[in-house]
Design a protein around this motif. Structure first.
Motif, PDB file in Angstrom:
ATOM      1  N   UNK A  62       0.812  -1.221   0.000  1.00  0.00           N
ATOM      2  CA  UNK A  62       0.000   0.000   0.000  1.00  0.00           C
ATOM      3  C   UNK A  62       0.847   1.273   0.000  1.00  0.00           C
ATOM      4  N   UNK A  63       2.111   1.158  -0.420  1.00  0.00           N
ATOM      5  CA  UNK A  63       2.977   2.320  -0.569  1.00  0.00           C
ATOM      6  C   UNK A  63       3.278   2.512  -2.050  1.00  0.00           C
ATOM      7  N   UNK A  64       3.070   3.702  -2.552  1.00  0.00           N
ATOM      8  CA  UNK A  64       3.218   3.995  -3.973  1.00  0.00           C
ATOM      9  C   UNK A  64       4.655   3.777  -4.444  1.00  0.00           C
ATOM     10  N   UNK A  65       4.802   3.143  -5.585  1.00  0.00           N
ATOM     11  CA  UNK A  65       6.105   2.915  -6.195  1.00  0.00           C
ATOM     12  C   UNK A  65       6.371   4.037  -7.193  1.00  0.00           C
ATOM     13  N   UNK A  66       7.548   4.671  -7.088  1.00  0.00           N
ATOM     14  CA  UNK A  66       7.923   5.719  -8.027  1.00  0.00           C
ATOM     15  C   UNK A  66       9.248   5.348  -8.684  1.00  0.00           C
ATOM     16  N   UNK A  67       9.781   6.239  -9.509  1.00  0.00           N
ATOM     17  CA  UNK A  67      10.974   5.919 -10.296  1.00  0.00           C
ATOM     18  C   UNK A  67      12.203   5.661  -9.443  1.00  0.00           C
ATOM     19  N   UNK A  68      12.250   6.222  -8.233  1.00  0.00           N
ATOM     20  CA  UNK A  68      13.426   6.034  -7.375  1.00  0.00           C
ATOM     21  C   UNK A  68      13.216   4.964  -6.304  1.00  0.00           C
ATOM     22  N   UNK A  69      12.115   4.245  -6.374  1.00  0.00           N
ATOM     23  CA  UNK A  69      11.840   3.209  -5.382  1.00  0.00           C
ATOM     24  C   UNK A  69      12.838   2.062  -5.504  1.00  0.00           C
ATOM     25  N   UNK A  70      13.419   1.678  -4.374  1.00  0.00           N
ATOM     26  CA  UNK A  70      14.339   0.548  -4.341  1.00  0.00           C
ATOM     27  C   UNK A  70      13.784  -0.555  -3.463  1.00  0.00           C
TER      28      UNK A  70
END
Length: 256
Positions: A154-162
């Motif tokens: 339930x945490x949004x994934x963005x381009x810098x998500x590792x």
């Protein structure tokens, strides 16, 4: 005479012992700060992970609330040009800082059941748990299937998500999480499902699902309310594969 000396030494030593005991009690009370110094059930790894996750979630909510307050104050002062405001809104949707809704899929990954672990003591323990590459494979397949937005736990994934493994937990945005892992994607459900079915890595994962009962479940969702990314957007460093790393005052990162 000897008896007198023994009694005198005892009388002199008793207050000193009491003084030392008092100092120890005072030190313990100061360090405890009203809590129990004895180890509790929360000192288990699972308890520590859950406690850290709750603490991090609370700080993220505080950060998001303060950010919203700043944006409201800026809007009231009229400090943002209307055209720039429209561009900012469009970019925020692409970056992932705006909530979205729509149909999609939820993929749930689980470690092998305890009974399976006990029945296979000679099997490599790494084969019986979900790893970061399993989660990454699902996320990559969903992006390839045209997902408009993705979240993990339930945490949004963005381009810098590792995504990385630390012990028997998976760390996302610096916060450890324990299984089951839920990956949710908004988009065309048929295309998303086809992308999952076409993934060679997920096909290999299915062998472990059959043999060791790892959890892999795909659920169709008619409507998903996905939250916005609420963490910091600061980028510490980034490199482009095939190029030498050089210092930069304004580092950039490629998208997904």
């Amino acid at each position: 005479m000897r008896r007198f000396r023994r009694i005198s030494l005892w009388r002199a030593g008793a207050p000193l012992a009491l003084l030392c005991a008092g100092l120890l009690f005072a030190t313990s009370a100061t360090n405890a700060r009203g809590t129990d110094l004895r180890p509790s059930r929360n000192t288990t790894l699972a308890g520590l992970v859950e406690e850290q996750s709750r603490r991090s979630a609370s700080l993220v909510r505080q950060h998001a609330a303060l950010t919203q307050d700043i944006e409201k104050l800026q809007a009231q002062q009229g400090s943002i040009d209307p055209k720039l405001s429209a561009e900012l809104k469009e970019l925020s949707e692409q970056v992932g800082t705006t909530p979205v809704t729509g149909p999609g899929l939820t993929v749930t990954l689980k470690d092998a059941p305890r009974e399976v672990v006990k029945e296979n003591p000679d099997v490599d323990a790494d084969w019986l748990v979900i790893h970061q590459q399993d989660i990454q494979a699902v996320v990559n397949a969903l992006w390839a299937g045209g997902a408009d937005a993705i979240s993990i736990q339930n945490h949004r994934v963005i381009s810098t998500t590792g995504i990385k493994c630390v012990g028997n937990s998976v760390v996302l945005h610096g916060v450890p999480y324990l299984p089951p892992y839920k990956i949710t994607a908004i988009g065309d459900r048929q295309k998303l499902q086809k992308a999952l079915d076409d993934s060679q890595y997920i096909d290999n994962l299915q062998d472990y699902v059959v043999k060791f009962q790892l959890g892999y479940e795909v659920k169709n969702e008619s409507s998903i309310a996905m939250p916005a990314y609420e963490g910091t957007l600061d980028l510490q460093s980034a490199t482009v594969p095939g190029f030498e790393q050089t210092p930069s005052g304004s580092p950039t990162a490629s998208g997904r």
